[in-house]
Design an enzyme around this catalytic site. Structure first.
Site, PDB file in Angstrom:
ATOM      1  N   HIS A 382       0.929  -0.780  -0.461  1.00  9.24           N
ATOM      2  CA  HIS A 382      -0.047  -0.036  -0.017  1.00  9.24           C
ATOM      3  C   HIS A 382       1.077   1.081   0.055  1.00  9.24           C
ATOM      4  O   HIS A 382       0.812   2.762  -0.240  1.00  9.24           O
ATOM      5  CB  HIS A 382      -0.904  -0.040   1.021  1.00  9.24           C
ATOM      6  N   ASP A 386      -2.390   2.207  -4.338  1.00  3.81           N
ATOM      7  CA  ASP A 386      -2.953   2.076  -3.830  1.00  3.81           C
ATOM      8  C   ASP A 386      -4.569   1.202  -3.874  1.00  3.81           C
ATOM      9  O   ASP A 386      -4.236   0.575  -5.033  1.00  3.81           O
ATOM     10  CB  ASP A 386      -4.694   3.475  -3.137  1.00  3.81           C
TER      11      ASP A 386
END
Length: 409
Positions: A382, A386
């Site tokens: 992450h 995203d």
């Protein structure tokens, strides 16, 4: 002139390699190509072979000590030959601290790992780690030759110490469990490397797993037809993993963020796809790499992955064949697993987990039909991207699998 044997670089992100075991001692004769030591990085273990015939003149790096790639770990030459090198020998420095008197060559490998006045055999790196963690080295069990305490022994002692602290916190709430009759198996070799690497992966990255299902009914028909055609030519049949590999490569070319690595707080985007295919062995998991997979057809991917898997199971993979991957596929479908959460193979951004195909009724318009469904689990970092772009990659992969003809165009 003496030959310098250096710590090899086992991967682009490797910052340190550790000498796990010396197979030879100072004064031993060696032949070119003979294994003289075993080394490990966070990713793999490998043997170091002698580059020439000769005698081990000096061992510069003791067992259990980590050094940067390119560091001289030993010297090989003619017996009695004087070593000429601009590099300050780390081992000699340690010995001078113990005794200002010159020592015989045969004594170096023993004295270098014993600190001044101590009865405990321990490498310098292991001692520093133990002191930083405020551990009593006399209570640490060494697994190295002659009971020597290695870096890994200290790491395990630190882990056990933290575990005991956590257990003390909840000991009043949970009943204790006796381990008197439990069989204990010490971590060693590749299993220890995997354990440490997986723990570091989870601690040092922001991992998230998303899941999706692909209808591979048409893909299975194509795979069956292609396999029958290849078997007529005495070629090995294509597998679902072969088609998955091709679909993953094409998807990575469309989503470069997933074909990347997070190194030194920078995102490295790669045009080339070096595809890692996880292979389960009795000793642990290895990930051989198909380099420049973007240039391969499905048939070429199939041949390359099968050959690498055979070499892995025979223990004949080289270090070059297990490094440099930009994306990894892990398939547990053969074990009946559907969805799972694969752990990233650092410094990669993504890893695809593949489950077992299952049949289920699906509505196609107003009709209910039997379809074959393939579970997919994508773990990604992450910090690099995203959920939306990661989902877009998974959707592209799903499209290729559900429209298999597009992989051939």
């Amino acid at each position: 002139m003496a030959v310098e044997v250096v710590m090899p670089k086992l991967g682009m992100a490797m910052k340190e390699g550790t000498v796990s075991l010396w197979n030879k001692e100072v004064g031993d004769a060696v032949g070119a190509g003979e294994t003289i030591a075993s080394i490990s990085s966070e990713k793999i273990e490998m043997d170091v072979e002698s580059p020439a015939d000769g005698t081990i003149l000096k061992i510069a790096v003791p067992e259990g000590e980590g050094v940067p790639p390119g560091t001289v770990i030993c010297y090989i030459g003619n017996a009695g030959e004087e070593i000429i090198s601009n590099e300050v020998n780390r081992q000699e420095t340690s010995i001078r601290d113990v005794d200002k008197e010159p020592l015989k060559q045969k004594e170096l490998s023993t004295v270098a790992v014993i600190s001044r006045g101590d009865r405990v055999k321990i490498s310098p790196v292991a001692r520093k780690m133990a002191e930083a963690a405020k551990l009593d080295v006399e209570k640490i069990k060494g697994t190295g030759p002659g009971g020597r305490i290695t870096k890994e022994d200290v790491q395990e002692a630190i882990h056990n110490s933290r575990s005991r602290e956590a257990e003390n916190v909840i000991s009043e709430e949970l009943p204790s469990q006796s381990t008197e009759n439990a069989r204990q198996v010490a971590l060693s070799g590749i299993r220890k490397v995997i354990a440490r690497r997986m723990q570091d992966s989870l601690q040092n990255s922001a991992q998230l797993t998303i899941m999706m299902k692909a209808d591979v009914t048409e893909l299975l028909k194509m795979q069956k037809q292609a396999s029958e055609a290849m078997q007529k030519n005495n070629d090995e049949k294509l597998t679902v993993t072969d088609f998955l590999s091709r679909a993953a490569v094409l998807s990575l070319k469309e989503h470069l963020q997933m074909n990347s690595a997070y190194i030194d707080e920078k995102i490295h985007l790669f045009e080339e796809v070096h595809l890692g295919i996880a292979v389960a062995l009795e000793t642990g998991l290895v990930v051989p790499v198909i380099r420049h997979a973007e240039k391969c057809t499905i048939r070429q991917l199939s041949k390359a992955s099968k050959e690498l898997a055979r070499r892995a199971r025979a223990g004949r993979l080289s270090s070059e064949e297990m490094q440099g991957s930009t994306f990894t596929i892990s398939n547990l479908g053969a074990y009946g697993v559907e969805h799972f959460t694969p752990i990233l193979n650092p410094p990669e951004t993504g890893i695809l987990g593949v489950g077992a195909v299952f049949d289920t009724p699906v509505y196609l318009g107003d009709e209910l039909k039997r379809r074959s469904i393939l579970p997919l689990s994508l773990t990604f970092d992450h910090r690099v991207l995203d959920g939306a772009p990661a989902s877009a990659f998974l959707q592209t992969l799903k499209r290729y699998l559900e429209e298999p003809m597009t992989m051939l165009l």
